[in-house]
Design a protein around this motif. Sequence first.
Motif, PDB file in Angstrom:
ATOM      1  N   LEU A   1      44.094  50.920  52.011  1.00 17.79           N
ATOM      2  CA  LEU A   1      44.226  50.255  50.716  1.00 17.79           C
ATOM      3  C   LEU A   1      43.972  51.241  49.573  1.00 17.79           C
ATOM      4  CD1 LEU A   1      42.463  46.767  50.928  1.00 17.79           C
ATOM      5  CD2 LEU A   1      44.862  47.223  50.414  1.00 17.79           C
ATOM      6  N   TYR A   2      42.880  51.988  49.674  1.00 13.06           N
ATOM      7  CA  TYR A   2      42.525  52.915  48.607  1.00 13.06           C
ATOM      8  C   TYR A   2      43.461  54.122  48.570  1.00 13.06           C
ATOM      9  CZ  TYR A   2      38.373  50.366  47.194  1.00 13.06           C
ATOM     10  OH  TYR A   2      37.514  49.400  46.690  1.00 13.06           O
ATOM     11  N   SER A   3      43.993  54.507  49.712  1.00 13.16           N
ATOM     12  CA  SER A   3      44.993  55.577  49.718  1.00 13.16           C
ATOM     13  C   SER A   3      46.234  55.150  48.947  1.00 13.16           C
ATOM     14  CB  SER A   3      45.363  55.932  51.164  1.00 13.16           C
ATOM     15  OG  SER A   3      46.372  56.915  51.206  1.00 13.16           O
ATOM     16  N   ASP A   4      46.647  53.888  49.146  1.00  4.63           N
ATOM     17  CA  ASP A   4      47.800  53.363  48.402  1.00  4.63           C
ATOM     18  C   ASP A   4      47.499  53.290  46.907  1.00  4.63           C
ATOM     19  OD1 ASP A   4      49.181  53.112  50.771  1.00  4.63           O
ATOM     20  OD2 ASP A   4      48.838  50.946  50.969  1.00  4.63           O
ATOM     21  N   VAL A   5      46.272  52.927  46.556  1.00  5.46           N
ATOM     22  CA  VAL A   5      45.884  52.876  45.141  1.00  5.46           C
ATOM     23  C   VAL A   5      45.990  54.266  44.519  1.00  5.46           C
ATOM     24  CG1 VAL A   5      43.932  52.549  43.574  1.00  5.46           C
ATOM     25  CG2 VAL A   5      44.408  50.838  45.340  1.00  5.46           C
ATOM     26  N   ARG A   6      45.470  55.275  45.194  1.00  6.33           N
ATOM     27  CA  ARG A   6      45.510  56.640  44.653  1.00  6.33           C
ATOM     28  C   ARG A   6      46.935  57.148  44.520  1.00  6.33           C
ATOM     29  NH1 ARG A   6      41.294  57.100  48.397  1.00  6.33           N
ATOM     30  NH2 ARG A   6      42.587  58.309  49.833  1.00  6.33           N
ATOM     31  N   ALA A   7      47.823  56.676  45.392  1.00  9.58           N
ATOM     32  CA  ALA A   7      49.210  57.132  45.366  1.00  9.58           C
ATOM     33  C   ALA A   7      50.069  56.368  44.356  1.00  9.58           C
ATOM     34  CB  ALA A   7      49.828  57.001  46.757  1.00  9.58           C
ATOM     35  N   ALA A   8      49.587  55.246  43.863  1.00  8.43           N
ATOM     36  CA  ALA A   8      50.388  54.410  42.961  1.00  8.43           C
ATOM     37  C   ALA A   8      50.581  55.095  41.612  1.00  8.43           C
ATOM     38  CB  ALA A   8      49.721  53.047  42.779  1.00  8.43           C
TER      39      ALA A   8
ATOM     40  N   ALA B   1      49.605  48.270  39.172  1.00 10.91           N
ATOM     41  CA  ALA B   1      50.328  47.899  40.388  1.00 10.91           C
ATOM     42  C   ALA B   1      49.468  48.189  41.618  1.00 10.91           C
ATOM     43  CB  ALA B   1      51.649  48.659  40.467  1.00 10.91           C
ATOM     44  N   GLY B   2      48.761  49.320  41.603  1.00 12.50           N
ATOM     45  CA  GLY B   2      47.853  49.635  42.697  1.00 12.50           C
ATOM     46  C   GLY B   2      46.742  48.605  42.818  1.00 12.50           C
ATOM     47  N   TRP B   3      46.266  48.125  41.670  1.00 14.04           N
ATOM     48  CA  TRP B   3      45.220  47.112  41.653  1.00 14.04           C
ATOM     49  C   TRP B   3      45.712  45.799  42.269  1.00 14.04           C
ATOM     50  CZ3 TRP B   3      45.058  42.575  38.496  1.00 14.04           C
ATOM     51  CH2 TRP B   3      43.827  41.911  38.483  1.00 14.04           C
ATOM     52  N   HIS B   4      46.924  45.396  41.941  1.00  9.71           N
ATOM     53  CA  HIS B   4      47.469  44.162  42.516  1.00  9.71           C
ATOM     54  C   HIS B   4      47.568  44.276  44.034  1.00  9.71           C
ATOM     55  CE1 HIS B   4      48.417  41.632  39.050  1.00  9.71           C
ATOM     56  NE2 HIS B   4      48.838  42.708  38.412  1.00  9.71           N
ATOM     57  N   ALA B   5      48.018  45.426  44.530  1.00  8.91           N
ATOM     58  CA  ALA B   5      48.110  45.623  45.983  1.00  8.91           C
ATOM     59  C   ALA B   5      46.718  45.601  46.613  1.00  8.91           C
ATOM     60  CB  ALA B   5      48.816  46.940  46.282  1.00  8.91           C
TER      61      ALA B   5
ATOM     62  N   ARG C   1      44.076  44.001  45.455  1.00 10.14           N
ATOM     63  CA  ARG C   1      43.626  42.611  45.441  1.00 10.14           C
ATOM     64  C   ARG C   1      44.171  41.849  46.637  1.00 10.14           C
ATOM     65  NH1 ARG C   1      44.281  38.882  40.283  1.00 10.14           N
ATOM     66  NH2 ARG C   1      43.777  37.481  41.998  1.00 10.14           N
ATOM     67  N   GLU C   2      45.454  41.994  46.899  1.00 10.30           N
ATOM     68  CA  GLU C   2      46.061  41.293  48.036  1.00 10.30           C
ATOM     69  C   GLU C   2      45.416  41.749  49.339  1.00 10.30           C
ATOM     70  OE1 GLU C   2      50.249  41.915  47.919  1.00 10.30           O
ATOM     71  OE2 GLU C   2      50.494  40.977  45.940  1.00 10.30           O
ATOM     72  N   GLY C   3      45.168  43.051  49.438  1.00 12.45           N
ATOM     73  CA  GLY C   3      44.530  43.570  50.640  1.00 12.45           C
ATOM     74  C   GLY C   3      43.112  43.063  50.812  1.00 12.45           C
ATOM     75  N   ARG C   4      42.344  43.001  49.710  1.00 13.97           N
ATOM     76  CA  ARG C   4      40.980  42.468  49.778  1.00 13.97           C
ATOM     77  C   ARG C   4      40.987  41.005  50.232  1.00 13.97           C
ATOM     78  NH1 ARG C   4      36.028  44.093  49.971  1.00 13.97           N
ATOM     79  NH2 ARG C   4      35.263  42.636  48.389  1.00 13.97           N
ATOM     80  N   ASP C   5      41.897  40.217  49.681  1.00 15.70           N
ATOM     81  CA  ASP C   5      41.988  38.817  50.088  1.00 15.70           C
ATOM     82  C   ASP C   5      42.301  38.704  51.576  1.00 15.70           C
ATOM     83  OD1 ASP C   5      41.310  37.518  47.757  1.00 15.70           O
ATOM     84  OD2 ASP C   5      43.374  37.119  47.129  1.00 15.70           O
ATOM     85  N   ALA C   6      43.229  39.530  52.062  1.00 15.18           N
ATOM     86  CA  ALA C   6      43.607  39.473  53.473  1.00 15.18           C
ATOM     87  C   ALA C   6      42.428  39.834  54.370  1.00 15.18           C
ATOM     88  CB  ALA C   6      44.789  40.401  53.736  1.00 15.18           C
ATOM     89  N   LEU C   7      41.658  40.839  53.978  1.00 16.05           N
ATOM     90  CA  LEU C   7      40.518  41.261  54.791  1.00 16.05           C
ATOM     91  C   LEU C   7      39.396  40.229  54.761  1.00 16.05           C
ATOM     92  CD1 LEU C   7      40.376  45.057  53.886  1.00 16.05           C
ATOM     93  CD2 LEU C   7      40.739  44.106  56.173  1.00 16.05           C
TER      94      LEU C   7
ATOM     95  N   ASN D   1      38.053  47.652  36.905  1.00 14.81           N
ATOM     96  CA  ASN D   1      38.851  46.555  37.441  1.00 14.81           C
ATOM     97  C   ASN D   1      38.719  46.446  38.958  1.00 14.81           C
ATOM     98  OD1 ASN D   1      40.496  45.606  34.970  1.00 14.81           O
ATOM     99  ND2 ASN D   1      40.769  47.826  34.945  1.00 14.81           N
ATOM    100  N   PHE D   2      38.274  47.530  39.596  1.00 17.98           N
ATOM    101  CA  PHE D   2      38.106  47.552  41.049  1.00 17.98           C
ATOM    102  C   PHE D   2      36.669  47.225  41.469  1.00 17.98           C
ATOM    103  CE2 PHE D   2      42.018  49.806  40.462  1.00 17.98           C
ATOM    104  CZ  PHE D   2      42.747  49.634  41.626  1.00 17.98           C
ATOM    105  N   ALA D   3      35.837  46.769  40.547  1.00 17.59           N
ATOM    106  CA  ALA D   3      34.468  46.383  40.904  1.00 17.59           C
ATOM    107  C   ALA D   3      34.521  45.271  41.951  1.00 17.59           C
ATOM    108  CB  ALA D   3      33.712  45.915  39.661  1.00 17.59           C
TER     109      ALA D   3
END
Length: 202
Positions: free
Chosen positions: A15-22, A27-31, A33-39, A162-164
């Motif tokens: 998840l965080y690798s995708d955020v750093r690459a965004a 947009a990285g934050w939205h992804a 969020r979805e990942g946090r909800d899934a986990l 925003n990632f708190a």
Amino acid sequence: MTLTLLDWRRRVAALYSDVRAAEDPEAGWHAWREGRDALVGGHPDSPLDDAARASFTGIPFAPYDPALRFVVPVDTDGEPERREVPTAADGVVVLDRIGRVTLGDVGRLDVWWVGGYGGGVFLPLRDGTAGTTTYGGGRYLLDTIKGADLGGDDGRLVVDLNFAYHPSCTYDPRWTCPLAPAGNVVDTPVTAGEQLPPGGWY
């Protein structure tokens, strides 16, 4: 348990690798969020128990605010400090203060290094919303030993409020978490990141 925890760690790191690459932080934050909800809502190593997972409908979040994303140098001129934090599952967690970051009007926060194999940067926050719309013990901004790493280079860290996110002890009292020391407590309300649902999680 061990292999499912490995899967949890891999998913968080991805998840965080995708955020750093965004290219677009929001947009990285939205992804994320979805990942946090899934986990939290569906993974066997979620901090929620089985009953809470069955009724889970998502983590409340404040809207994304681009003004709360910082790329800041770590000031390493301060006095070092060591803390030893007892936990239920991980024994004593050793924290060494390695510097401070200044986040605009929010103020200065201590940056810690978590001892143990490999180690990692740890940046907790207890702000003016703690105990009302967020957990009374505070939230985490970075915990790189567990994959929560937003990036940075040349002595700087990306710190995006925003990632708190809430530590595991927010969701169930069976968990014990290192909480924000005095140098990570600010009076300013940070209306960003994960929020508590009405009545809390338990």
